[in-house]
Write an enzyme that holds these catalytic residues in place. Structure first.
Site, PDB file in Angstrom:
ATOM      1  N   CYS A  85      40.117  43.749  37.979  1.00 55.09           N
ATOM      2  CA  CYS A  85      39.481  43.324  39.226  1.00 55.09           C
ATOM      3  C   CYS A  85      39.270  44.527  40.153  1.00 55.09           C
ATOM      4  CB  CYS A  85      40.306  42.219  39.886  1.00 55.09           C
ATOM      5  SG  CYS A  85      39.438  41.343  41.208  1.00 55.09           S
ATOM      6  N   HIS A 194      41.793  38.291  35.412  1.00 58.02           N
ATOM      7  CA  HIS A 194      43.168  38.760  35.586  1.00 58.02           C
ATOM      8  C   HIS A 194      44.079  38.352  34.426  1.00 58.02           C
ATOM      9  CE1 HIS A 194      43.143  40.109  39.888  1.00 58.02           C
ATOM     10  NE2 HIS A 194      42.015  39.412  39.873  1.00 58.02           N
ATOM     11  N   GLU A 196      46.980  39.452  33.728  1.00 59.55           N
ATOM     12  CA  GLU A 196      48.386  39.421  34.142  1.00 59.55           C
ATOM     13  C   GLU A 196      48.795  38.064  34.704  1.00 59.55           C
ATOM     14  OE1 GLU A 196      46.324  40.468  38.008  1.00 59.55           O
ATOM     15  OE2 GLU A 196      45.962  40.599  35.849  1.00 59.55           O
TER      16      GLU A 196
END
Length: 232
Positions: A85, A194, A196
């Protein structure tokens, strides 16, 4: 294996990235944007957020942070680098990956589970996937529309530098539905979604009927661990 996560003023997802690295079996190392020391890490993550309040352009000021000179040097030597991002925006500003990111075509901030197609499974960050595999990763941004010149876009498509593509409805107007790209060497990858945030089961829609957003992101981090250990 040690993977560094660089925190910038305004980073939001650095702790999530550190946790994802730990879950992948590697040692997470917190790094600070103002330092000139990568502390001997084997790979790097530039996390999401709103570095420097997104002033000037998203990622523009962060790309000039002191530690970025070390990031550029390490990437040039082949170290795996992942920009997520805002981190992707930094990589683009530092010209470590091709293209750029601008305001979403609809002008709104978006936050949802995003369907993706894996276009390149031959980078250190995507070796755990198969080309053409369908995955779901959370997406949240206001300036995630990928742009490139016609010539650059042709090169990206022709040389396999598109790593991820949005599946279904294009969420932000990105050219050719591009969600993530790599550099020529393949060790640097940037994407807007994302990973994560998708490393543990039970988070996000996870029924057979809904889009799955549970652990698809973990493969990014386990992939780079395996890749680095194999090369060692």
């Amino acid at each position: 294996m040690r993977i560094g996560v660089i925190t910038f003023p305004g980073s939001l997802d650095d702790r999530d990235a550190l946790r994802a690295i730990r879950l992948a079996g590697a040692e997470p190392v917190a790094l600070w944007h103002g330092d000139h020391d990568l502390q001997g890490v084997d790979a790097l993550v530039l996390p999401g957020g709103f570095s420097y309040g997104d002033y000037l352009r998203c990622g523009a000021i962060a790309s000039l942070s002191p530690i970025m000179s070390e990031v550029v040097e390490a990437a040039g030597k082949g170290m795996p680098v992942l920009g997520i991002c805002n981190g992707f925006q930094m990589l683009a500003e530092a010209i470590l990956v091709p293209g750029g990111l601008i305001r979403n075509d609809h002008g709104n901030f978006i936050c949802h589970a995003q369907r993706l197609t894996v276009e390149n499974a031959e980078t250190p960050w995507t070796g755990g996937f198969e080309r053409g595999q369908k995955i779901v990763i959370p997406l949240k941004n206001g300036e995630g529309s990928f742009i490139a010149s016609a010539e650059e876009l042709k090169r990206l498509e022709g040389e396999g530098m598109v790593v991820f593509r949005y599946r279904g409805v294009n969420p932000n107007g990105s050219l050719n539905d591009i969600a993530g790209v790599r550099n020529e060497r393949g060790n640097v990858v940037g994407l807007m979604p994302h990973p994560e945030h998708a490393v543990e089961p039970g988070f996000g829609p996870d029924t057979d009927q809904a889009m799955r957003s549970g652990t698809d992101g973990l493969a990014f981090f386990t992939s780079v661990v395996r890749s680095t250990l194999v090369e060692a």
